[in-house]
Design an enzyme around this catalytic site. Structure first.
Site, PDB file in Angstrom:
ATOM      1  N   ASP A 167      64.563  19.146  35.418  1.00  0.00           N
ATOM      2  CA  ASP A 167      63.328  19.918  35.272  1.00  0.00           C
ATOM      3  C   ASP A 167      62.187  19.239  36.015  1.00  0.00           C
ATOM      4  O   ASP A 167      62.234  18.032  36.266  1.00  0.00           O
ATOM      5  CB  ASP A 167      62.949  20.042  33.788  1.00  0.00           C
ATOM      6  CG  ASP A 167      63.996  20.809  32.996  1.00  0.00           C
ATOM      7  OD1 ASP A 167      64.742  21.591  33.602  1.00  0.00           O
ATOM      8  OD2 ASP A 167      64.060  20.601  31.764  1.00  0.00           O
TER       9      ASP A 167
HETATM   10  N1  URA Z   1      68.055  18.631  29.968  1.00  0.00           N
HETATM   11  C1  URA Z   1      66.820  19.179  30.075  1.00  0.00           C
HETATM   12  O1  URA Z   1      66.333  19.827  29.167  1.00  0.00           O
HETATM   13  N2  URA Z   1      66.148  18.992  31.211  1.00  0.00           N
HETATM   14  C2  URA Z   1      66.623  18.261  32.250  1.00  0.00           C
HETATM   15  O2  URA Z   1      65.934  18.093  33.264  1.00  0.00           O
HETATM   16  C3  URA Z   1      67.897  17.685  32.115  1.00  0.00           C
HETATM   17  C4  URA Z   1      68.601  17.884  30.965  1.00  0.00           C
END
Ligand code: URA
Length: 234
Positions: A104
């Site tokens: 993310d």
């Molecule tokens: N889980 C999430 O919620 N975000 C990420 O970036 C990686 C794993």
């Protein structure tokens, strides 16, 4: 055998047009003989291609490691924000690079960038069981109940998650190990347990830890040894 211009351009330093011009200006040799035409066929593994007398080391595939900072998106275009590809220094950049897996925008830590689709599949496909470990900070203290729920799998809208290990490592921190990578997976798993993720940092993939000397925002090539560790499953 491949076209000479394609082999040179695939290394990312010159566009096809620039390669054509280099050849026309007699600046390219193949095994010591001046190249005559861009469409000339070469065996890139056997022949020595030189530009201005400097041999071109033909690298087939590139494997990069990034310590992702917050604020970058892991898609390859910039429509959702600045792509992590912008962090790849010019000398390492080439066409076809993509992030092997998504993090993310607000997630930090280890990310592999490559142009090898098969390798990306091997480290990402849930069936391959390559572990991804995250240091997670949440707004409430992690509990034994959360640990059990993660181990049993949590029912998200699209189905049950694979068993995930949760180790409590601080008052508000846990290390979580996944073998799959669904959209916002960790955030949604904690949300199902009544907690909000406030920071998320990927610390390892396979048996490879994010090296301490790779600073936030830095990119470097993976060594052969690191590449093997990345794919290890035990
Ligand atoms: N889980 C999430 O919620 N975000 C990420 O970036 C990686 C794993």
């Amino acid at each position: 055998m491949e076209r000479l211009d394609k082999v040179i351009a695939s290394q990312g330093q010159y566009s096809r047009k620039e390669v054509k011009s280099l050849i026309a200006r007699r600046r390219v040799t193949v095994d010591g003989v001046t190249a005559k035409a861009p469409e000339q066929k070469v065996d890139a593994d056997q022949s020595t291609i030189c530009i201005d007398g400097t041999p071109l080391t033909v690298k087939r595939q590139l494997y990069l490691l990034l310590n992702k900072p917050r604020g970058y998106v892991s898609s390859t275009d910039d429509s959702d924000g600045v792509s992590v590809l912008e962090l790849v220094p010019r000398e390492l950049f080439r066409q076809g690079l993509f992030p092997a897996g998504r993090l993310d925008k607000d997630t930090t830590g280890m990310m592999v960038i490559t142009d090898d689709g098969q390798m990306a599949h091997r480290i990402l496909a849930p069936k391959k069981h390559v572990k991804k470990r995250y240091l997670v900070t949440i707004d409430i203290p992690p509990t034994e109940t959360m640990r059990t729920r993660f181990a049993e799998g949590i029912n998200l809208v699209e189905g049950l998650t694979k068993p995930a290990a949760l180790e409590i490592v601080g008052e508000y921190q846990a290390l979580v190990t996944l073998t799959e990578g669904r959209y916002h997976q960790i955030k949604r798993m904690f949300s199902a347990c009544g907690a909000t993720v406030t920071a998320l940092h990927r610390v390892s993939m396979g048996n490879l830890n994010l090296p301490d000397d790779l600073k936030e925002g830095e990119v470097r090539e993976l060594t052969a040894e690191e590449l093997l560790k990345l794919e290890e499953i035990e």
